[in-house]
Design a protein around this motif. Structure first.
Motif, PDB file in Angstrom:
ATOM      1  N   UNK A 144       0.818  -1.202   0.000  1.00 10.23           N
ATOM      2  CA  UNK A 144       0.000   0.000   0.000  1.00 10.23           C
ATOM      3  C   UNK A 144       0.856   1.258   0.000  1.00 10.23           C
ATOM      4  N   UNK A 145       2.174   1.102  -0.193  1.00  3.53           N
ATOM      5  CA  UNK A 145       3.082   2.243  -0.221  1.00  3.53           C
ATOM      6  C   UNK A 145       2.851   3.072  -1.474  1.00  3.53           C
ATOM      7  N   UNK A 146       2.981   4.369  -1.310  1.00  6.62           N
ATOM      8  CA  UNK A 146       3.138   5.288  -2.438  1.00  6.62           C
ATOM      9  C   UNK A 146       2.000   5.296  -3.423  1.00  6.62           C
ATOM     10  N   UNK A 147       2.018   4.340  -4.380  1.00  4.74           N
ATOM     11  CA  UNK A 147       1.128   4.458  -5.514  1.00  4.74           C
ATOM     12  C   UNK A 147      -0.275   3.918  -5.239  1.00  4.74           C
ATOM     13  N   UNK A 148      -0.505   3.239  -4.123  1.00  2.00           N
ATOM     14  CA  UNK A 148      -1.829   2.709  -3.828  1.00  2.00           C
ATOM     15  C   UNK A 148      -2.738   3.813  -3.314  1.00  2.00           C
ATOM     16  N   UNK A 149      -4.008   3.613  -3.461  1.00  2.00           N
ATOM     17  CA  UNK A 149      -4.935   4.666  -3.052  1.00  2.00           C
ATOM     18  C   UNK A 149      -5.293   4.524  -1.584  1.00  2.00           C
ATOM     19  N   UNK A 150      -5.530   5.646  -0.940  1.00  2.00           N
ATOM     20  CA  UNK A 150      -5.878   5.626   0.473  1.00  2.00           C
ATOM     21  C   UNK A 150      -7.187   4.883   0.693  1.00  2.00           C
ATOM     22  N   UNK A 151      -8.070   4.952  -0.293  1.00  2.00           N
ATOM     23  CA  UNK A 151      -9.355   4.276  -0.131  1.00  2.00           C
ATOM     24  C   UNK A 151      -9.168   2.789   0.101  1.00  2.00           C
ATOM     25  N   UNK A 173       6.043   6.716   2.221  1.00  2.00           N
ATOM     26  CA  UNK A 173       6.220   7.481   1.000  1.00  2.00           C
ATOM     27  C   UNK A 173       7.654   7.299   0.523  1.00  2.00           C
ATOM     28  N   UNK A 174       7.856   7.330  -0.792  1.00  2.00           N
ATOM     29  CA  UNK A 174       9.164   7.120  -1.400  1.00  2.00           C
ATOM     30  C   UNK A 174       9.572   8.379  -2.155  1.00  2.00           C
ATOM     31  N   UNK A 175      10.846   8.762  -2.025  1.00  2.00           N
ATOM     32  CA  UNK A 175      11.357   9.916  -2.753  1.00  2.00           C
ATOM     33  C   UNK A 175      12.832   9.756  -3.057  1.00  2.00           C
ATOM     34  N   UNK A 176      13.345  10.624  -3.898  1.00  2.00           N
ATOM     35  CA  UNK A 176      14.767  10.593  -4.250  1.00  2.00           C
ATOM     36  C   UNK A 176      15.266  12.013  -4.445  1.00  2.00           C
ATOM     37  N   UNK A 177      16.389  12.335  -3.780  1.00  2.00           N
ATOM     38  CA  UNK A 177      16.975  13.657  -3.910  1.00  2.00           C
ATOM     39  C   UNK A 177      18.462  13.585  -3.596  1.00  2.00           C
ATOM     40  N   UNK A 178      19.250  14.386  -4.295  1.00  2.00           N
ATOM     41  CA  UNK A 178      20.684  14.492  -4.054  1.00  2.00           C
ATOM     42  C   UNK A 178      21.381  13.128  -4.101  1.00  2.00           C
ATOM     43  N   UNK A 217       1.368   9.071   7.310  1.00  5.64           N
ATOM     44  CA  UNK A 217       1.361   7.951   6.371  1.00  5.64           C
ATOM     45  C   UNK A 217       0.625   8.368   5.111  1.00  5.64           C
ATOM     46  N   UNK A 218       0.962   7.736   3.999  1.00  4.09           N
ATOM     47  CA  UNK A 218       0.324   8.009   2.711  1.00  4.09           C
ATOM     48  C   UNK A 218       0.467   9.470   2.284  1.00  4.09           C
ATOM     49  N   UNK A 219       1.558  10.087   2.672  1.00  2.00           N
ATOM     50  CA  UNK A 219       1.800  11.462   2.236  1.00  2.00           C
ATOM     51  C   UNK A 219       2.342  11.441   0.809  1.00  2.00           C
ATOM     52  N   UNK A 220       2.362  12.593   0.169  1.00  2.00           N
ATOM     53  CA  UNK A 220       2.868  12.735  -1.191  1.00  2.00           C
ATOM     54  C   UNK A 220       4.211  13.462  -1.156  1.00  2.00           C
ATOM     55  N   UNK A 221       5.084  13.125  -2.065  1.00  2.00           N
ATOM     56  CA  UNK A 221       6.425  13.704  -2.082  1.00  2.00           C
ATOM     57  C   UNK A 221       6.743  14.320  -3.434  1.00  2.00           C
ATOM     58  N   UNK A 222       7.621  15.304  -3.417  1.00  2.00           N
ATOM     59  CA  UNK A 222       8.102  15.928  -4.643  1.00  2.00           C
ATOM     60  C   UNK A 222       9.435  16.594  -4.382  1.00  2.00           C
ATOM     61  N   UNK A 223      10.193  16.821  -5.443  1.00  2.00           N
ATOM     62  CA  UNK A 223      11.520  17.420  -5.329  1.00  2.00           C
ATOM     63  C   UNK A 223      11.554  18.731  -6.104  1.00  2.00           C
ATOM     64  N   UNK A 224      12.059  19.765  -5.449  1.00  2.00           N
ATOM     65  CA  UNK A 224      12.185  21.070  -6.080  1.00  2.00           C
ATOM     66  C   UNK A 224      13.402  21.765  -5.496  1.00  2.00           C
ATOM     67  N   UNK A 469       9.074   3.597  -8.398  1.00  2.00           N
ATOM     68  CA  UNK A 469      10.338   3.698  -9.142  1.00  2.00           C
ATOM     69  C   UNK A 469      10.904   5.102  -8.977  1.00  2.00           C
ATOM     70  N   UNK A 470      12.232   5.180  -8.916  1.00  2.00           N
ATOM     71  CA  UNK A 470      12.920   6.445  -8.725  1.00  2.00           C
ATOM     72  C   UNK A 470      14.169   6.464  -9.607  1.00  2.00           C
ATOM     73  N   UNK A 471      14.666   7.652  -9.868  1.00  2.00           N
ATOM     74  CA  UNK A 471      15.879   7.821 -10.684  1.00  2.00           C
ATOM     75  C   UNK A 471      16.957   8.459  -9.822  1.00  2.00           C
ATOM     76  N   UNK A 472      18.163   7.888  -9.846  1.00  2.07           N
ATOM     77  CA  UNK A 472      19.321   8.493  -9.212  1.00  2.07           C
ATOM     78  C   UNK A 472      20.371   8.757 -10.266  1.00  2.07           C
ATOM     79  N   UNK A 473      20.944   9.946 -10.248  1.00  2.00           N
ATOM     80  CA  UNK A 473      21.978  10.333 -11.200  1.00  2.00           C
ATOM     81  C   UNK A 473      23.250  10.646 -10.415  1.00  2.00           C
TER      82      UNK A 473
END
Length: 474
Positions: A144-151, A173-178, A217-224, A469-473
């Motif tokens: 139920x991580x990340x992409x699943x719906x809270x419902x 929640x899953x995120x990627x930064x730095x 729990x079930x929060x949303x993430x973004x990178x800026x 899925x996440x991208x690391x550079x």
């Protein structure tokens, strides 16, 4: 980095096929040689040697660390990865999180050049504080991580105050930064967690970092601006699950979380009656960075009903929220009720609309000038995976739009769109080709000449389901 997987059979393989005695002998000889020659490369200054190592492909680092202790230290140093940035030798890898048997989480990383998959080390047991010492197998309901719906998550919980006590762990929640992966929050037994775990590929290990200011729990993430933002989610209140409007931002350089203004949820404030305002709970259903701001689509829910109410936009320049453009909010495609996935590729915002048919979907791109979502020509070949929690994932990989899904043979496919083809929606583009396809993956490519998609990698997944899925550079 973890166990290596071959392209063809996808089984873990050892880097060297040698006997234990021979390996021990070789290690002693190597240790003695490098002890007498402390330089990274004999007869070369370390300044030059580090320049050479910085140009070494990441897929070679696993074996290169076995050369000597000094090589291992160099390949795990921040200096080398900073030099890779300066030299322009960084590499994008795709990291895919799957779940096995409904409870075991496994990360795999894909090197797109060699098309070799590598398995990451398992996460530490984040629920150890509750006396659960069974490793990752104890983290049930991670699907139920990340992409699943809270419902889907709260179904059956409403009206049962003890229901969360039966849930060992869920809702991260899953995120990627730095250059690092982050796993944040979630429910552990009856508590909403503040914990944050980070995977650093330079040392190939997980570590716990500064927790969030509040358990969610079930929060949303973004990178800026190279910072990780977390908004919304739910926590455990006296009466059960309580939605959150708060938001905070993590600076990976300082390791500090800072609160930002809460989402106003202005649409929720104009409901006609106090009864509806109490009944319908506002939630964030997605989050993406676009044109220097964070866009958060929102819904009002009361299981099993969801009402999309547009969304809000956070501007870091003014540290304030504003209402999302009407066309963007009303037309944002939904994966399922309550979840809206999107990805920004080269400055353009894309989402996938799965409603066209059972075995295909359409990509939509947002036109900010017209404030409208426009459909791109060409179906996305997604099988009917109605039983799957996450039938597909979106990513911006190697400067192109990618869809990660599973085929009918239970293989994970990484499909990449021909950007030039996809942005031109005129019918005449249907004959465009990709050039040479990968021979061993050709059976997975659509036979239709009008397809804008090609499979750039695949691996046997069996019963494993996609999670994130996440991208690391780096």
């Amino acid at each position: 980095m973890g166990a290596r997987l071959s392209l063809n059979n996808h089984k873990a393989t050892e880097p060297f096929e040698v006997s234990q005695s021979e390996a021990s002998k070789r290690q002693k000889t190597s240790s003695s040689f490098w002890d007498e020659n402390p330089r990274l490369i004999p007869s070369l200054p370390d300044e030059i040697s580090i320049q050479i190592l910085a140009r070494l492909p990441r897929i070679c680092h696993f074996n290169a660390k076995l050369v000597s202790r000094s090589w291992k230290a160099a390949l795990m140093s921040g200096e080398l990865y900073q030099l890779r940035k300066e030299l322009g030798t960084t590499e994008e890898w795709l990291y895919i999180l799957t779940k096995l048997g409904g409870e075991k989480l496994v990360w795999h990383a894909l090197d797109p050049v060699s098309r070799i998959w590598q398995r990451l080390p398992l996460m530490p047991n984040v629920s150890a504080e509750d006396g659960m010492r069974r490793g990752l197998s104890g983290l049930r309901l991670w699907h139920m991580v990340g992409s699943s719906i809270i419902a889907d998550t709260i179904r059956g919980w409403l009206g049962r105050r003890d229901a969360l006590d039966e849930i060992p762990f869920c809702g991260c929640a899953i995120g990627a930064v730095d250059g690092c992966l982050y796993v944040m929050g979630g429910f552990c037994r009856a508590s909403a967690m503040k914990s944050v775990w980070r995977y650093d590929p330079t040392v190939n290990a997980w570590s716990e970092v500064t927790p969030m200011s509040i358990g969610r729990a079930y929060c949303k993430t973004g990178v800026l601006n190279n910072k990780l933002y977390v908004v919304g989610g739910v926590t455990r209140g006296r009466g059960g699950l309580t939605p959150l409007q708060s938001a905070e931002v993590f600076d990976p350089r300082s390791g500090i979380w800072t609160e930002i203004p809460s989402m106003p949820f202005s649409k929720a404030q104009v409901l006609p009656t106090a009864f509806l305002a109490d009944l319908l709970k506002p939630i964030a259903t997605g989050m993406t960075s676009y044109r220097g701001k964070l866009y958060v689509p929102q819904s009002l829910y009361c299981w099993p009903f969801f009402v999309d109410v547009g969304g809000e936009v956070y501007d870091p320049e003014t540290d304030s929220w504003a209402e999302m453009p009407v066309g963007m909010g009303e037309g944002w495609p939904a994966k399922q009720a309550g979840t809206k996935l999107s990805v920004t590729v080269e400055g353009d915002l894309y989402a996938l609309d799965p409603s066209s048919s059972l075995d295909s979907a359409r990509i939509k791109v947002y036109d900010h000038q017209d404030d409208a979502w426009k459909t791109i020509e060409g179906d996305v070949p997604i099988p009917d995976l109605t039983d799957s929690e996450s039938p597909y994932l979106l990513s911006s990989f190697l400067g192109k739009l990618n869809v990660v899904t599973k085929d009918v043979n239970h293989n994970i496919l990484v499909m990449q769109a021909d950007r030039q083809h996809q942005l031109d929606s005129a019918p005449s583009t249907s004959s465009a080709t990709f050039g040479e396809s990968l021979e061993e993956l050709s059976q997975n490519v659509l036979e239709s000449s009008g397809s804008i998609w090609k499979v750039i990698a695949s691996r046997i997944a069996g019963s494993a389901e996609l999670v994130s899925c996440q991208i690391l550079n780096i």
